[in-house]
Design a protein around this motif. Structure first.
Motif, PDB file in Angstrom:
ATOM      1  N   VAL A  62       0.830  -1.200   0.000  1.00 41.91           N
ATOM      2  CA  VAL A  62       0.000   0.000   0.000  1.00 41.91           C
ATOM      3  C   VAL A  62       0.869   1.257   0.000  1.00 41.91           C
ATOM      4  CG1 VAL A  62      -1.637   1.372   1.367  1.00 41.91           C
ATOM      5  CG2 VAL A  62      -1.985  -1.093   1.117  1.00 41.91           C
ATOM      6  N   VAL A  63       1.870   1.278   0.880  1.00 43.14           N
ATOM      7  CA  VAL A  63       2.732   2.462   1.001  1.00 43.14           C
ATOM      8  C   VAL A  63       3.573   2.651  -0.262  1.00 43.14           C
ATOM      9  CG1 VAL A  63       4.651   3.494   2.275  1.00 43.14           C
ATOM     10  CG2 VAL A  63       2.810   2.367   3.514  1.00 43.14           C
ATOM     11  N   LYS A  64       4.097   1.564  -0.814  1.00 43.49           N
ATOM     12  CA  LYS A  64       4.887   1.663  -2.047  1.00 43.49           C
ATOM     13  C   LYS A  64       4.056   2.269  -3.162  1.00 43.49           C
ATOM     14  CE  LYS A  64       7.718  -1.448  -3.487  1.00 43.49           C
ATOM     15  NZ  LYS A  64       8.364  -2.710  -3.904  1.00 43.49           N
ATOM     16  N   GLU A  65       2.819   1.806  -3.306  1.00 46.36           N
ATOM     17  CA  GLU A  65       1.961   2.318  -4.377  1.00 46.36           C
ATOM     18  C   GLU A  65       1.573   3.769  -4.116  1.00 46.36           C
ATOM     19  OE1 GLU A  65      -0.280   1.935  -8.009  1.00 46.36           O
ATOM     20  OE2 GLU A  65       1.479   1.016  -7.101  1.00 46.36           O
ATOM     21  N   LYS A  66       1.338   4.116  -2.858  1.00 53.01           N
ATOM     22  CA  LYS A  66       0.989   5.504  -2.517  1.00 53.01           C
ATOM     23  C   LYS A  66       2.129   6.447  -2.898  1.00 53.01           C
ATOM     24  CE  LYS A  66      -0.001   8.540   1.429  1.00 53.01           C
ATOM     25  NZ  LYS A  66      -0.233   8.619   2.889  1.00 53.01           N
ATOM     26  N   ILE A  67       3.345   6.111  -2.503  1.00 46.55           N
ATOM     27  CA  ILE A  67       4.494   6.974  -2.779  1.00 46.55           C
ATOM     28  C   ILE A  67       4.790   7.013  -4.273  1.00 46.55           C
ATOM     29  CG2 ILE A  67       6.968   7.302  -2.364  1.00 46.55           C
ATOM     30  CD1 ILE A  67       6.572   5.989   0.376  1.00 46.55           C
ATOM     31  N   ARG A  68       4.646   5.866  -4.940  1.00 45.95           N
ATOM     32  CA  ARG A  68       4.872   5.825  -6.393  1.00 45.95           C
ATOM     33  C   ARG A  68       3.906   6.765  -7.109  1.00 45.95           C
ATOM     34  NH1 ARG A  68       3.626   3.286 -11.261  1.00 45.95           N
ATOM     35  NH2 ARG A  68       1.615   2.598 -10.437  1.00 45.95           N
ATOM     36  N   ASN A  69       2.646   6.720  -6.729  1.00 41.48           N
ATOM     37  CA  ASN A  69       1.657   7.592  -7.358  1.00 41.48           C
ATOM     38  C   ASN A  69       1.906   9.063  -7.039  1.00 41.48           C
ATOM     39  OD1 ASN A  69       0.228   5.578  -8.677  1.00 41.48           O
ATOM     40  ND2 ASN A  69      -1.138   5.214  -6.954  1.00 41.48           N
ATOM     41  N   ILE A 119      -5.396  -2.941   8.258  1.00 41.82           N
ATOM     42  CA  ILE A 119      -4.140  -3.689   8.171  1.00 41.82           C
ATOM     43  C   ILE A 119      -3.003  -2.874   8.788  1.00 41.82           C
ATOM     44  CG2 ILE A 119      -4.816  -5.047   6.163  1.00 41.82           C
ATOM     45  CD1 ILE A 119      -3.323  -3.145   4.383  1.00 41.82           C
ATOM     46  N   ASN A 120      -3.190  -1.559   8.876  1.00 43.04           N
ATOM     47  CA  ASN A 120      -2.198  -0.710   9.547  1.00 43.04           C
ATOM     48  C   ASN A 120      -2.860   0.330  10.438  1.00 43.04           C
ATOM     49  OD1 ASN A 120       0.712   0.355   9.786  1.00 43.04           O
ATOM     50  ND2 ASN A 120      -0.413   2.182   9.153  1.00 43.04           N
ATOM     51  N   HIS A 121      -3.823   1.090   9.894  1.00 48.12           N
ATOM     52  CA  HIS A 121      -4.533   2.061  10.729  1.00 48.12           C
ATOM     53  C   HIS A 121      -5.256   1.316  11.851  1.00 48.12           C
ATOM     54  CE1 HIS A 121      -4.028   4.622   7.114  1.00 48.12           C
ATOM     55  NE2 HIS A 121      -4.071   5.614   7.981  1.00 48.12           N
ATOM     56  N   HIS A 122      -5.112   1.806  13.084  1.00 47.77           N
ATOM     57  CA  HIS A 122      -5.706   1.102  14.212  1.00 47.77           C
ATOM     58  C   HIS A 122      -6.122   2.040  15.346  1.00 47.77           C
ATOM     59  CE1 HIS A 122      -1.294   1.210  14.771  1.00 47.77           C
ATOM     60  NE2 HIS A 122      -1.601   1.534  16.014  1.00 47.77           N
ATOM     61  N   ASN A 123      -6.374   3.300  15.019  1.00 47.61           N
ATOM     62  CA  ASN A 123      -6.832   4.230  16.045  1.00 47.61           C
ATOM     63  C   ASN A 123      -8.139   3.736  16.651  1.00 47.61           C
ATOM     64  OD1 ASN A 123      -8.139   6.517  17.326  1.00 47.61           O
ATOM     65  ND2 ASN A 123      -6.623   7.812  16.324  1.00 47.61           N
ATOM     66  N   ARG A 124      -8.197   3.661  17.957  1.00 42.40           N
ATOM     67  CA  ARG A 124      -9.372   3.100  18.640  1.00 42.40           C
ATOM     68  C   ARG A 124     -10.637   3.907  18.390  1.00 42.40           C
ATOM     69  NH1 ARG A 124      -8.332   3.868  25.032  1.00 42.40           N
ATOM     70  NH2 ARG A 124     -10.375   2.863  25.062  1.00 42.40           N
ATOM     71  N   TYR A 125     -10.489   5.165  17.963  1.00 43.93           N
ATOM     72  CA  TYR A 125     -11.650   6.017  17.722  1.00 43.93           C
ATOM     73  C   TYR A 125     -12.003   6.101  16.230  1.00 43.93           C
ATOM     74  CZ  TYR A 125     -10.413   7.449  22.449  1.00 43.93           C
ATOM     75  OH  TYR A 125     -10.105   7.456  23.787  1.00 43.93           O
ATOM     76  N   ASN A 126     -11.299   5.342  15.410  1.00 41.70           N
ATOM     77  CA  ASN A 126     -11.523   5.379  13.965  1.00 41.70           C
ATOM     78  C   ASN A 126     -12.332   4.161  13.528  1.00 41.70           C
ATOM     79  OD1 ASN A 126     -11.458   5.544  11.195  1.00 41.70           O
ATOM     80  ND2 ASN A 126      -9.237   5.475  10.995  1.00 41.70           N
ATOM     81  N   PRO A 127     -13.576   4.367  13.086  1.00 41.01           N
ATOM     82  CA  PRO A 127     -14.413   3.231  12.679  1.00 41.01           C
ATOM     83  C   PRO A 127     -14.163   2.760  11.251  1.00 41.01           C
ATOM     84  CG  PRO A 127     -15.680   5.240  12.516  1.00 41.01           C
ATOM     85  CD  PRO A 127     -14.321   5.631  13.053  1.00 41.01           C
ATOM     86  N   TYR A 128     -13.226   3.414  10.537  1.00 39.63           N
ATOM     87  CA  TYR A 128     -13.005   3.083   9.130  1.00 39.63           C
ATOM     88  C   TYR A 128     -11.524   2.859   8.832  1.00 39.63           C
ATOM     89  CZ  TYR A 128     -17.701   5.002   9.033  1.00 39.63           C
ATOM     90  OH  TYR A 128     -19.018   5.267   9.301  1.00 39.63           O
ATOM     91  N   CYS A 129     -10.857   2.121   9.697  1.00 42.25           N
ATOM     92  CA  CYS A 129      -9.409   1.925   9.552  1.00 42.25           C
ATOM     93  C   CYS A 129      -9.047   1.233   8.237  1.00 42.25           C
ATOM     94  CB  CYS A 129      -8.872   1.115  10.731  1.00 42.25           C
ATOM     95  SG  CYS A 129      -8.870   2.011  12.297  1.00 42.25           S
ATOM     96  N   LEU A 130      -9.763   0.166   7.887  1.00 37.72           N
ATOM     97  CA  LEU A 130      -9.438  -0.551   6.652  1.00 37.72           C
ATOM     98  C   LEU A 130      -9.733   0.309   5.430  1.00 37.72           C
ATOM     99  CD1 LEU A 130      -8.395  -3.103   5.333  1.00 37.72           C
ATOM    100  CD2 LEU A 130     -10.737  -4.001   5.318  1.00 37.72           C
ATOM    101  N   ALA A 131     -10.821   1.070   5.484  1.00 36.59           N
ATOM    102  CA  ALA A 131     -11.129   1.977   4.378  1.00 36.59           C
ATOM    103  C   ALA A 131      -9.994   2.988   4.195  1.00 36.59           C
ATOM    104  CB  ALA A 131     -12.452   2.696   4.636  1.00 36.59           C
ATOM    105  N   ASP A 132      -9.455   3.488   5.304  1.00 39.87           N
ATOM    106  CA  ASP A 132      -8.340   4.429   5.227  1.00 39.87           C
ATOM    107  C   ASP A 132      -7.103   3.770   4.626  1.00 39.87           C
ATOM    108  OD1 ASP A 132      -9.864   6.430   6.296  1.00 39.87           O
ATOM    109  OD2 ASP A 132      -9.123   6.206   8.334  1.00 39.87           O
TER     110      ASP A 132
END
Length: 299
Positions: free
Chosen positions: A117-124, A210-223
């Motif tokens: 995910v990070v590789k593709e983000k930085i590449r783009n 898979i990486n985002h895991h903030n306890r107050y974030n209901p959309y971690c996978l979407a992020d």
């Protein structure tokens, strides 16, 4: 198309500049406007419904039908920025199986997925800078240095370079600023809704990242899933406000352009594809990765 305060951009509908009564009629979304005119749209053609006017009324039957058809309903606050989402609970015929696989996914697998995910983000990001200024500012090379789990925080290093050069001058990414940040906030929120819809369609829970895991974030996978595609919003923001002028309100024209940008076809190895289809494809690949304990995600 703009119709009596209703923005309809292909399959994203925003109601912000008018009161309206929304109901279900023969499998159609029916929008009754103040002048007694009616607009109808097949539910199967809608991916996101944005309600940005507190005077809009919607029936329970329509909310239920939207969920059954996999449509994300987004409720905006007074600042026109999305504040809440309604997601379908039943998104896939093997949802229970995929939920269990998602919950039990081993840490090494999540780290390998995040690496991609990070590789593709930085590449783009690098490709966008190169298209704008003829220079990727070393981001393409940096993308190849991302390791499993990005333990060296290459993503953070790339972000400093990216935001410094994106608008042609130093830019501070601050959600509270009334400048290009306001446009980015809106575009990212809609992109997030599209990613959450893709998660549900693939039988995944958008909260379990898979990486985002903030306890107050209901959309971690979407992020997580949306990360490689933020550049689409960034590119449109540059077009709309290249000088980063102060913006006190998201006008109808600005919102229209941002929504349209998220619906443009994207060139891929398999030809032109919609962002919605690409997000669905990525979500399914991540679901299969969880099920088989093997990286199936490919960009």
């Amino acid at each position: 198309m703009v119709t009596y305060g209703v923005l309809m951009t292909d399959r994203i509908i925003e109601i912000a500049d008018t009161t309206a009564f929304l109901s279900l009629e023969n499998g159609l979304l029916k929008i009754r406007l103040p002048d007694s005119r009616n607009v109808t749209v097949p539910l199967a053609e809608i991916q996101c419904l944005i309600l940005a006017n507190p005077a809009v009324t919607i029936t329970g039957a329509l909310l239920s039908a939207l969920a059954e058809n996999g449509v994300i309903a987004v409720i905006s606050g007074n600042n026109r920025l999305p504040a809440a989402m309604q997601l379908p609970l039943d998104g896939n015929y093997i949802q229970n199986e995929r939920f269990r696989a998602q919950l039990s996914a081993p840490i090494p697998l999540n780290k390998r997925l995040w690496q991609l995910v990070v590789k593709e983000k930085i590449r783009n990001q690098g490709l966008l800078l190169k298209s704008l200024y003829g220079d990727d500012f070393n981001l393409l090379k940096l993308s190849n240095l991302v390791n499993s789990g990005d333990t060296e925080n290459i993503e953070g290093r790339a972000a400093v370079i990216y935001w410094k050069n994106l608008f042609g001058f130093p830019f501070l990414r601050d959600r509270e600023n009334n400048d290009n940040n306001l446009l980015l906030n809106y575009g990212y929120a809609v992109l997030r809704a599209m990613a959450a819809r893709a998660c549900c369609g693939a039988g995944l829970h958008p909260t379990l990242g898979i990486n985002h895991h903030n306890r107050y974030n209901p959309y971690c996978l979407a992020d997580d899933i949306m990360e490689p595609y933020r550049w689409i919003v960034d590119r449109e923001v540059i077009t709309i406000n290249p000088q980063n002028s102060a913006i006190n309100e998201l006008s109808k024209e600005i919102r229209q352009k941002l929504l349209s940008a998220l619906l443009k076809k994207i060139q891929t190895a398999n030809g032109l594809c919609s962002l919605s289809d690409i997000l669905k494809h990525n979500a399914v690949q991540i679901a299969e990765s969880f099920q088989h304990n093997e990286v199936k995600l490919k960009y």
